[in-house]
Design an enzyme around this catalytic site. Sequence first.
Site, PDB file in Angstrom:
ATOM      1  N   SER A  13      43.846 -64.618  33.539  1.00 24.94           N
ATOM      2  CA  SER A  13      43.010 -64.605  32.335  1.00 24.94           C
ATOM      3  C   SER A  13      42.720 -66.019  31.834  1.00 24.94           C
ATOM      4  O   SER A  13      43.583 -66.903  31.891  1.00 24.94           O
ATOM      5  CB  SER A  13      43.741 -63.824  31.236  1.00 24.94           C
ATOM      6  OG  SER A  13      43.146 -64.070  29.982  1.00 24.94           O
ATOM      7  N   TYR A  40      35.885 -66.860  30.012  1.00 27.21           N
ATOM      8  CA  TYR A  40      35.085 -66.686  28.800  1.00 27.21           C
ATOM      9  C   TYR A  40      34.323 -67.984  28.627  1.00 27.21           C
ATOM     10  O   TYR A  40      34.923 -69.068  28.728  1.00 27.21           O
ATOM     11  CB  TYR A  40      35.975 -66.472  27.567  1.00 27.21           C
ATOM     12  CG  TYR A  40      36.632 -65.125  27.488  1.00 27.21           C
ATOM     13  CD1 TYR A  40      35.907 -63.959  27.671  1.00 27.21           C
ATOM     14  CD2 TYR A  40      37.998 -65.008  27.205  1.00 27.21           C
ATOM     15  CE1 TYR A  40      36.511 -62.711  27.585  1.00 27.21           C
ATOM     16  CE2 TYR A  40      38.612 -63.773  27.113  1.00 27.21           C
ATOM     17  CZ  TYR A  40      37.856 -62.625  27.309  1.00 27.21           C
ATOM     18  OH  TYR A  40      38.450 -61.406  27.226  1.00 27.21           O
ATOM     19  N   THR A  86      33.733 -62.363  32.338  1.00 28.31           N
ATOM     20  CA  THR A  86      33.833 -61.194  31.451  1.00 28.31           C
ATOM     21  C   THR A  86      32.629 -61.184  30.522  1.00 28.31           C
ATOM     22  O   THR A  86      32.395 -62.135  29.769  1.00 28.31           O
ATOM     23  CB  THR A  86      35.163 -61.223  30.676  1.00 28.31           C
ATOM     24  OG1 THR A  86      36.211 -61.157  31.645  1.00 28.31           O
ATOM     25  CG2 THR A  86      35.273 -60.057  29.719  1.00 28.31           C
ATOM     26  N   LYS A 113      32.374 -58.704  34.962  1.00 28.77           N
ATOM     27  CA  LYS A 113      33.319 -57.689  34.472  1.00 28.77           C
ATOM     28  C   LYS A 113      32.824 -57.132  33.137  1.00 28.77           C
ATOM     29  O   LYS A 113      32.524 -57.905  32.215  1.00 28.77           O
ATOM     30  CB  LYS A 113      34.694 -58.324  34.284  1.00 28.77           C
ATOM     31  CG  LYS A 113      35.743 -57.405  33.685  1.00 28.77           C
ATOM     32  CD  LYS A 113      37.121 -58.053  33.767  1.00 28.77           C
ATOM     33  CE  LYS A 113      38.214 -57.164  33.221  1.00 28.77           C
ATOM     34  NZ  LYS A 113      38.376 -57.275  31.772  1.00 28.77           N
ATOM     35  N   HIS A 137      37.081 -53.106  29.036  1.00 28.65           N
ATOM     36  CA  HIS A 137      38.048 -54.063  28.499  1.00 28.65           C
ATOM     37  C   HIS A 137      39.291 -53.331  27.967  1.00 28.65           C
ATOM     38  O   HIS A 137      39.859 -53.707  26.938  1.00 28.65           O
ATOM     39  CB  HIS A 137      37.390 -54.883  27.383  1.00 28.65           C
ATOM     40  CG  HIS A 137      37.958 -56.261  27.209  1.00 28.65           C
ATOM     41  ND1 HIS A 137      37.265 -57.399  27.470  1.00 28.65           N
ATOM     42  CD2 HIS A 137      39.173 -56.683  26.774  1.00 28.65           C
ATOM     43  CE1 HIS A 137      38.006 -58.457  27.203  1.00 28.65           C
ATOM     44  NE2 HIS A 137      39.187 -58.046  26.784  1.00 28.65           N
TER      45      HIS A 137
HETATM   46  C1  LIG Z   1      46.652 -57.107  26.260  1.00 26.69           C
HETATM   47  C2  LIG Z   1      45.371 -57.193  27.016  1.00 26.69           C
HETATM   48  C3  LIG Z   1      44.770 -58.423  27.178  1.00 26.69           C
HETATM   49  C4  LIG Z   1      43.571 -58.511  27.872  1.00 26.69           C
HETATM   50  N1  LIG Z   1      43.021 -59.738  28.084  1.00 26.69           N
HETATM   51  C5  LIG Z   1      41.897 -59.845  28.802  1.00 26.69           C
HETATM   52  C6  LIG Z   1      41.348 -61.119  29.079  1.00 26.69           C
HETATM   53  O1  LIG Z   1      41.884 -62.141  28.685  1.00 26.69           O
HETATM   54  N2  LIG Z   1      40.211 -61.161  29.798  1.00 26.69           N
HETATM   55  C7  LIG Z   1      39.576 -60.042  30.263  1.00 26.69           C
HETATM   56  O2  LIG Z   1      38.540 -60.127  30.916  1.00 26.69           O
HETATM   57  N3  LIG Z   1      40.101 -58.817  30.034  1.00 26.69           N
HETATM   58  C8  LIG Z   1      41.234 -58.699  29.323  1.00 26.69           C
HETATM   59  N4  LIG Z   1      41.775 -57.466  29.117  1.00 26.69           N
HETATM   60  C9  LIG Z   1      41.155 -56.287  29.734  1.00 26.69           C
HETATM   61  C10 LIG Z   1      41.730 -56.031  31.144  1.00 26.69           C
HETATM   62  O3  LIG Z   1      41.272 -56.987  32.052  1.00 26.69           O
HETATM   63  C11 LIG Z   1      41.351 -54.650  31.692  1.00 26.69           C
HETATM   64  O4  LIG Z   1      39.961 -54.505  31.616  1.00 26.69           O
HETATM   65  C12 LIG Z   1      42.032 -53.500  30.976  1.00 26.69           C
HETATM   66  O5  LIG Z   1      43.322 -53.846  30.580  1.00 26.69           O
HETATM   67  C13 LIG Z   1      42.096 -52.287  31.894  1.00 26.69           C
HETATM   68  O6  LIG Z   1      42.617 -51.200  31.219  1.00 26.69           O
HETATM   69  P1  LIG Z   1      44.154 -50.744  31.303  1.00 26.69           P
HETATM   70  O7  LIG Z   1      44.921 -51.647  30.405  1.00 26.69           O
HETATM   71  O8  LIG Z   1      44.091 -49.339  30.801  1.00 26.69           O
HETATM   72  O9  LIG Z   1      44.577 -50.842  32.750  1.00 26.69           O
HETATM   73  C14 LIG Z   1      42.957 -57.342  28.405  1.00 26.69           C
HETATM   74  C15 LIG Z   1      43.585 -56.117  28.234  1.00 26.69           C
HETATM   75  C16 LIG Z   1      44.774 -56.034  27.551  1.00 26.69           C
HETATM   76  C17 LIG Z   1      45.430 -54.686  27.421  1.00 26.69           C
HETATM   77  C1  LIG Z   2      42.698 -66.069  22.432  1.00 30.24           C
HETATM   78  C2  LIG Z   2      41.589 -66.096  23.390  1.00 30.24           C
HETATM   79  C3  LIG Z   2      40.934 -64.792  23.676  1.00 30.24           C
HETATM   80  C4  LIG Z   2      41.854 -63.652  23.501  1.00 30.24           C
HETATM   81  C5  LIG Z   2      41.253 -62.407  23.996  1.00 30.24           C
HETATM   82  C6  LIG Z   2      41.997 -61.879  25.157  1.00 30.24           C
HETATM   83  C7  LIG Z   2      41.455 -60.562  25.459  1.00 30.24           C
HETATM   84  O1  LIG Z   2      40.479 -60.465  26.151  1.00 30.24           O
HETATM   85  C8  LIG Z   2      42.044 -59.396  24.881  1.00 30.24           C
HETATM   86  O2  LIG Z   2      41.541 -58.299  25.169  1.00 30.24           O
HETATM   87  O3  LIG Z   2      43.004 -59.497  24.102  1.00 30.24           O
END
Ligand SMILES: Cc1cc2nc3c(=O)[nH]c(=O)nc-3n(C[C@H](O)[C@H](O)[C@H](O)COP(=O)(O)O)c2cc1C
Ligand SMILES: CCCCCCC(=O)C(=O)O
Length: 364
Positions: free
Chosen positions: A108, A131, A157, A229, A253
């Site tokens: 990430s 991002y 993303t 994504k 997401h």
């Molecule tokens: C705690 C958390 C943080 C996430 N951070 C990002 C991120 O930094 N960038 C991103 O593209 N997606 C982020 N996502 C989305 C994940 O890449 C993914 O799309 C999602 O978790 C899939 O669903 P699931 O948690 O049910 O497997 C995040 C999801 C969670 C739960």
């Molecule tokens: C602090 C920088 C961006 C945080 C977002 C991370 C993310 O995608 C998420 O779902 O949480």
Amino acid sequence: MAGEPVNVNEFEELAREALPKMNYDYFRGGAEDQHTLRENVAAFQRITFRPRVLVDVSSIDMSTSILGYKIPAPIVIAPTGMHELAHPQGEVATARAAAASNTIMVLSFSSSRTIEEVASSSQAVRFYQLYVSKRRDIAAALVQRAERNGFKAIVLTADTQRLGRRELDIKNKMAVPPLRNLEGLISTDVDSAGGSGIEAFVAQFKDSSLNWKDIEWLRSVTNLPILIKGVLTAEDARKAVEVGVEGVIVSNHGARQLDYSPATITVLEEVVQAVKGKVPVIFDGGIRRGTDVFKALALGAKAVMVGRPVIYGLATRGEAGVVRVMQMLKDELELTMALAGCPTLKDITRRHVTTESDRLRSSL
Ligand SMILES: Cc1cc2nc3c(=O)[nH]c(=O)nc-3n(C[C@H](O)[C@H](O)[C@H](O)COP(=O)(O)O)c2cc1C
Ligand SMILES: CCCCCCC(=O)C(=O)O
């Protein structure tokens, strides 16, 4: 919970017990009413199988490849932010687990650990999730650092022009923890006005004018393949192919952005049909069982990514917990393939599942 976890869902319970409430809430939460969060999982439960019998399943081959990188099963680690909130070794532990599982990890943008630390601690194939910041030179510098450090693709993303309203984070006044890649580049010192610091931070740094034309800019700063994504419609899938990206990721997401977006599994087929096999379609959202992986493959995904379960494994047992989570999903997929009569991934077809829309159509 008594005894060892026997499935991925049980890791969530252990993580809830292990983590400070604010951290657990950040990981588990979805946007607003969390309708999509529930649906991401529930929609899988409404898909049933049409298994075939008397097929030789004495040997099951789950191997596949993504952008030419061979993996033993079509299950990849999704980009999720801030792994140090789950475990002190953060993404270093996750990357080591990816290597031990021979799978791909998407790091990430909001990782706790640096691109360099992650690269030097693991031989796993790694993609970098981006991002795009208002200052394009910073985004370009991060992409180029990833490229120099052996990352193999950029995952852009596209669903986070602004951060979704995550009410658990607002209530907890969630602050932005150290994000070491951004040190000296973007200040994380924001005025959260008594709400979510993460939301305020994203509003401050993120370029919400990002649009399809910017893929050309991204191409101009990297030689790596680009995956988009956050695609949920045929229209956007066609656009992605048109602008020439190398892969499309169906994702909402993890239901953390626009509540009442569709559960991802309900739109996968629409995207796959629009893409017409021109680039691989990867899927994420709500994968908690090997049966879920099978269903996504039957509806046309090349592979799936897993978000929260990986974090729950990390929170509970560090690197070993992530390895265990990935192994559980793999074992369950293998059993599902055997019981459905599919010795290889190519044998999994659309005719192996019945969806809600199939049922609706056949009742007309
Ligand atoms: C705690 C958390 C943080 C996430 N951070 C990002 C991120 O930094 N960038 C991103 O593209 N997606 C982020 N996502 C989305 C994940 O890449 C993914 O799309 C999602 O978790 C899939 O669903 P699931 O948690 O049910 O497997 C995040 C999801 C969670 C739960
Ligand atoms: C602090 C920088 C961006 C945080 C977002 C991370 C993310 O995608 C998420 O779902 O949480």
